[in-house]
Design an enzyme around this catalytic site. Sequence first.
Site, mmCIF file in Angstrom:
data_model
loop_
_atom_site.group_PDB
_atom_site.id
_atom_site.type_symbol
_atom_site.label_atom_id
_atom_site.label_comp_id
_atom_site.label_asym_id
_atom_site.label_seq_id
_atom_site.Cartn_x
_atom_site.Cartn_y
_atom_site.Cartn_z
ATOM 1 N N GLY A 1 39.635 -50.480 -26.708
ATOM 2 C CA GLY A 1 39.868 -49.963 -28.049
ATOM 3 C C GLY A 1 40.518 -48.594 -28.095
ATOM 4 O O GLY A 1 41.537 -48.393 -28.765
ATOM 5 N N GLY B 1 39.370 -47.043 -20.422
ATOM 6 C CA GLY B 1 38.128 -47.151 -21.179
ATOM 7 C C GLY B 1 36.936 -46.569 -20.442
ATOM 8 O O GLY B 1 36.870 -46.619 -19.220
ATOM 9 N N GLU C 1 32.264 -49.113 -20.812
ATOM 10 C CA GLU C 1 31.571 -50.049 -19.932
ATOM 11 C C GLU C 1 31.460 -49.544 -18.498
ATOM 12 O O GLU C 1 30.624 -50.009 -17.732
ATOM 13 C CB GLU C 1 32.306 -51.402 -19.945
ATOM 14 C CG GLU C 1 32.203 -52.086 -21.295
ATOM 15 C CD GLU C 1 33.154 -53.261 -21.443
ATOM 16 O OE1 GLU C 1 34.355 -53.059 -21.192
ATOM 17 O OE2 GLU C 1 32.713 -54.351 -21.796
#
Lengths: 698, 218
Positions: free
Chosen positions: A507, A658, A661
């Site tokens: 995202g 990202g 995670e």
Amino acid sequence: MATVIGMPIDRIDGPAKVTGKAIYAADVGADKPVFGAIATATIAYGSIKSIDASEARRQPGVLLVWTHENAPAQAPWVPKAEDPFARPKPQLDSKKIQYYGQPVALVVATTFEAAREAAALIDVTYEKGEGVFDLENAGKDTKTPKQDNVGKPAASKVGDVDMAMRTGFVSVDETYKTPYQNHNQMEPHASTAIWDGDKLTVHCAVQLVESAHACIATTLKLPPEKVEIVAEFIGGGFGGKLPVYGDAILAGLAARELKRPVRVVLTRQQMAHVTTHRGASVQRVRLAAQRDGTLTAIAHESLAQTARADDFVEPIVASTRSLYAAPNRFTQQRTAVLDLPIPGSMRAPGEAIGLLALEQAIDELAVKLDMDPIALRLKNEPKDDPEKHIPFSTRNLVACLQQGADRFGWNKRNPKPGANRQGQWLVGMGVAAAIRGNFLRKAEAKVTMTSAKTATVEMDMTDIGTGSYTIFAQIAAETLDIPVEAVTVKLGHSSYPDTPGSGGSFGASSCGAALLDACQKLKARLDKGEGPQGLTAMGKAAPGDDYKKYAQFAYGAHFAEVGVDADTGEVRLRRMLGVFDAGRILNAKTARSQLIGGMIWGVSSALYEEQPLDLRFGSFMSVDLANYHVPVHADIPSVEAATLKEFDRHANALGSKGVGELGICGAGAAVANAVYNACGARVREYPITVDKILPALS
Amino acid sequence: MPQKHLLTRRLLGTTAVATAMTGVAARAQIPQPKDVQTAIAPAPSFPGNLDMNLDVNGRQHRLSLDPRTTLLDALRDHLGLTGTKKGCDHGQCGACTVLINGVRMNSCLSLAASREGDKIVTIEGLADGEKLHPMQTSFVHADAFQCGFCTPGQICSAVGMANELKRGVPSAVTIDVAAAPTASVDEVRERMSGNICRCSAYPNIVAAILAATEGVTK
Ligand code: FES
Ligand code: FES
């Protein structure tokens, strides 16, 4: 131009969140809604014989009761689609029961109390069939799929692992098990649907607004332009809110039927079955090495649950193909098709549990070689991707391990298990590597100058706690050369430009790169003397060739210190450090929070989290927060996360990867390895509870 | 940091729940206040509805509610105070924590009708106009949340906890129960364990609370 991107500024939505002004899906109250309550199946496999809802209908305040006998017609479910989350999700559309806890009825009443009571009065009788529930005894329902859920091959083979296992100086051949897990976001799945003339607005707790929009519009057979999805604040997602569920569909249908706002919220207990979960896995890892630690074989095979109702192949072994060098390699993922609720993505699907096995096996190999586990990892650092033979975009695993070791005081670790006793506590340290695939998805962004010095950003992206609002304000502020306070960020409406939403840690990079593009275009026009007021620009991002030419991953190294009670076997985390390489960091404060949150999820996987399955009924047993153990304050001491200074120019224009995670990947294995170092218990079945440690202590 | 040898909930298989209310004032007929605020919309009048007055954030509200209505649902669904969150409805998560006469409490475990005569403070009532409560400011600076869903409960719980420390209430980790407890890291972690944060902002929440309670207990 002042540097704003990356600065550790406070979240711009912080004041709304600390004052209770942030509006989540179940908070939408402008038009006072009526309340829906769902009744769920008490068998796992079979069909509904009869439903008696007469008592429910008689309750004061009840407005509507739907079962499969009278629910409105909806678009049928389809087994496959490019975007699985955009598929129709019809509810109460058949008497067939495919999993325990499947919604079988909806009651809408004027109060929550009346709806709940009436739903409990619905009497269902079933024709019960014989379901298959046992992962390890699924017989002919054990399958060998071709691809995992992200489209990668489910298996890979290089050289001859069996031969290398026979001829290696040492080898490890062990089986590890990970349990069913549930996301258990603090916010239960909730939807408030508002019908206005011929238009439906659904406020829902969802990560992917665009997919939710397509799903709800098609299921309800409404033209897309007549449906608006709103998700301005989401109380945690972790993958469990990638799809929408019965609450959203049923709230929408009922709002249309009753012509008034309807709110449907799943109970905490219903979440365990109605929504997706992380499937249990059985993983076999084989490693062979020469005397100096050079790996000659790596094999990682997994068996994990998928559901008869829908397929999901978790990419458990995928990153094993890229973590260490070795000439002989084998990976394979098998599934067992069970009559259980549908599994899905949960924070770092694949790596989160794959590394619990692989990174413990590496530690076991280090013990057999009598070698430091960090040295063993450094010895097997690959020059390029070991199976694809393409360069890494960036790879700083070595720096993460070395810097982490220095900061954590790794040199004080005694490699002998049980050698460090402090009073009642056996103290040990463990290390593990983190790897997580990096992805980019197509995204669009819009930026508008609302005055000479203020701008508004619009995207249908969500902020599930990740800090999206804040990093977008930073990107716009720096690029347009205006203060952060002068940027208004509007997210989470399906009418805003399309983005991939929050998932897979793509995202921030995808949407951030699209926004950067929009702001750069706008700035160029401003500099030419256009506008400023009302001037608008659109920006785009999409994965280019660099995603094929380079192997893209984020990396990290976890260090954990635990104490194991010498008498009771209780494990307590004492301190933890993660050092990460995630490209350019977009906000040092929120990125650190994300990484720490992920690390604590790793601790939770190692020590606490488990959703036991009742094999007699095909139902999960720990369906509330008293029985489903997640860490609380008292379980979490000092946890620190640091990041390397990096810029991955192959990843995207921002240079970022990202972080949502990455923190969980490998974290649990570091804890498991610390438990071994503390007391000599090598527990291969997660979570590592007292009963599994005690035998090693006596 | 050395760890004390304690049996924790993990070992005992029980759940930590935020401090339960004790010594609730007995029910009494409360005279109707003059400046009654009306709820955002009246609930339908079932035969069994109960009339009640709730004092929330310093304002009097007159309500007629289904007797099964919890304080949490009364606040959220009938008074429009949606800052207080429902995470479990079973007293297992702390998201619904509010202050009752200064004492923290899970509002999902309390029936609205039993709170007549109490002073109820929710997250909406902590700030002084636009000026945030020091605990709220501290949470923002320490990034003591991610999704923010547990945050109203964490903040109300932290304010209630600071009151407990001031009153000298000991906890399970207080070594000397006769001495005045202080806002140490161990005390804060123990006392806040009824408030789950699935985003796992725990280290930042503890930092925020310590910063805001500095000096409160000394
Ligand atoms: S909602 Fe009250 S404790 Fe969870
Ligand atoms: S901030 Fe998301 S649960 Fe605490």
